[in-house]
Design a protein around this motif. Structure first.
Motif, mmCIF file in Angstrom:
data_model
loop_
_atom_site.group_PDB
_atom_site.id
_atom_site.type_symbol
_atom_site.label_atom_id
_atom_site.label_comp_id
_atom_site.label_asym_id
_atom_site.label_seq_id
_atom_site.Cartn_x
_atom_site.Cartn_y
_atom_site.Cartn_z
ATOM 1 N N GLU A 114 0.663 -1.185 -0.032
ATOM 2 C CA GLU A 114 -0.158 -0.075 -0.020
ATOM 3 C C GLU A 114 0.845 1.331 -0.024
ATOM 4 O OE1 GLU A 114 -1.814 3.385 1.477
ATOM 5 O OE2 GLU A 114 -0.382 2.087 3.051
ATOM 6 N N ASN B 146 -3.154 5.589 -1.675
ATOM 7 C CA ASN B 146 -3.593 5.996 -2.791
ATOM 8 C C ASN B 146 -3.588 4.606 -3.829
ATOM 9 O OD1 ASN B 146 -5.202 7.565 -4.829
ATOM 10 N ND2 ASN B 146 -3.230 7.733 -6.084
ATOM 11 N N TYR B 147 -2.306 3.663 -3.510
ATOM 12 C CA TYR B 147 -2.156 2.629 -4.556
ATOM 13 C C TYR B 147 -2.247 1.380 -3.406
ATOM 14 C CZ TYR B 147 -0.324 6.353 -7.695
ATOM 15 O OH TYR B 147 -0.260 7.537 -8.378
ATOM 16 N N ARG C 245 -9.228 5.255 -6.092
ATOM 17 C CA ARG C 245 -7.763 4.994 -5.945
ATOM 18 C C ARG C 245 -7.315 3.846 -6.693
ATOM 19 N NH1 ARG C 245 -7.657 4.424 0.558
ATOM 20 N NH2 ARG C 245 -9.842 3.199 0.024
ATOM 21 N N ILE C 246 -5.935 3.561 -7.062
ATOM 22 C CA ILE C 246 -5.543 2.605 -7.980
ATOM 23 C C ILE C 246 -5.257 1.145 -7.108
ATOM 24 C CG2 ILE C 246 -3.802 1.793 -9.635
ATOM 25 C CD1 ILE C 246 -3.666 4.799 -10.174
ATOM 26 N N TYR D 2 -6.856 -5.352 -13.184
ATOM 27 C CA TYR D 2 -6.712 -3.916 -13.171
ATOM 28 C C TYR D 2 -8.053 -3.368 -13.736
ATOM 29 C CZ TYR D 2 -5.845 1.181 -13.639
ATOM 30 O OH TYR D 2 -6.038 2.504 -13.444
ATOM 31 N N TYR E 250 6.071 2.617 -10.253
ATOM 32 C CA TYR E 250 6.577 3.855 -9.479
ATOM 33 C C TYR E 250 6.871 4.948 -10.719
ATOM 34 C CZ TYR E 250 7.456 0.711 -5.543
ATOM 35 O OH TYR E 250 7.372 -0.585 -4.712
ATOM 36 N N ASN F 5 3.431 6.161 -12.456
ATOM 37 C CA ASN F 5 2.654 6.867 -11.571
ATOM 38 C C ASN F 5 3.286 8.045 -11.005
ATOM 39 O OD1 ASN F 5 -0.093 5.330 -11.820
ATOM 40 N ND2 ASN F 5 1.439 3.892 -11.684
ATOM 41 N N ILE G 143 5.493 7.954 -8.260
ATOM 42 C CA ILE G 143 5.342 7.859 -6.929
ATOM 43 C C ILE G 143 6.955 7.688 -6.575
ATOM 44 C CG2 ILE G 143 5.172 5.962 -5.388
ATOM 45 C CD1 ILE G 143 2.979 4.810 -7.487
#
Length: 133
Positions: free
Chosen positions: A39, A43-44, A77-78, A106, A126, A129, A131
């Motif tokens: 997590e 958000n992911y 969220r994804i 997904y 990452y 997105n 991240i």
């Protein structure tokens, strides 16, 4: 198992204990497990299910994993499910980072991936997105 970094698992003995679901089945319903969860920033959510090459995720477990990430996604969220595969002997430890990403769930569909390991998949995820860890 020789690694240069300290393992993330604090107690390998208790990790190796098998949790048995005996006596908890009722009709066609029984508990399940998730092999790994990641997590990120609230958000992911990425759920990992690891199987030996050629072994499918059982239907009930697949439905459970899909439901979890669908509900996560319903909040904007994804969420993903990653089916990772390995060909490691039953007596050897499995390094998740080296497992091949076989499929990804997904937004209501599974896509066959292949040709990339979990570490590469996450690095790409990452980056795509944006991240920052």
């Amino acid at each position: 198992m020789s690694r240069s970094k300290k393992p993330l698992v604090k107690n390998m003995t208790t990790l190796r204990q098998v949790i048995l679901f005996e006596g908890l089945q009722k009709g066609g319903v029984s508990p399940s497990d998730i092999d790994a969860i990641l997590e990120l920033h609230d958000n992911y959510l990425i759920l990992f299910e690891v199987k030996k090459v050629g072994v499918e995720i059982p239907k009930g477990q697949r439905n459970m994993l899909e439901t979890i990430v669908d509900v996560w996604g319903d909040s904007g969220r994804i969420g993903l499910v990653v089916k990772a595969t390995h060909n490691v002997k039953n007596t050897d430890d499995i390094l998740l980072k080296d497992c091949e990403v076989a499929e990804v769930y997904y937004k209501d569909s599974w896509k066959i991936i292949g040709g990339i390991n979990v570490k590469e998949f996450l690095d790409n995820f990452y980056k795509k997105n944006n991240i920052k860890l």
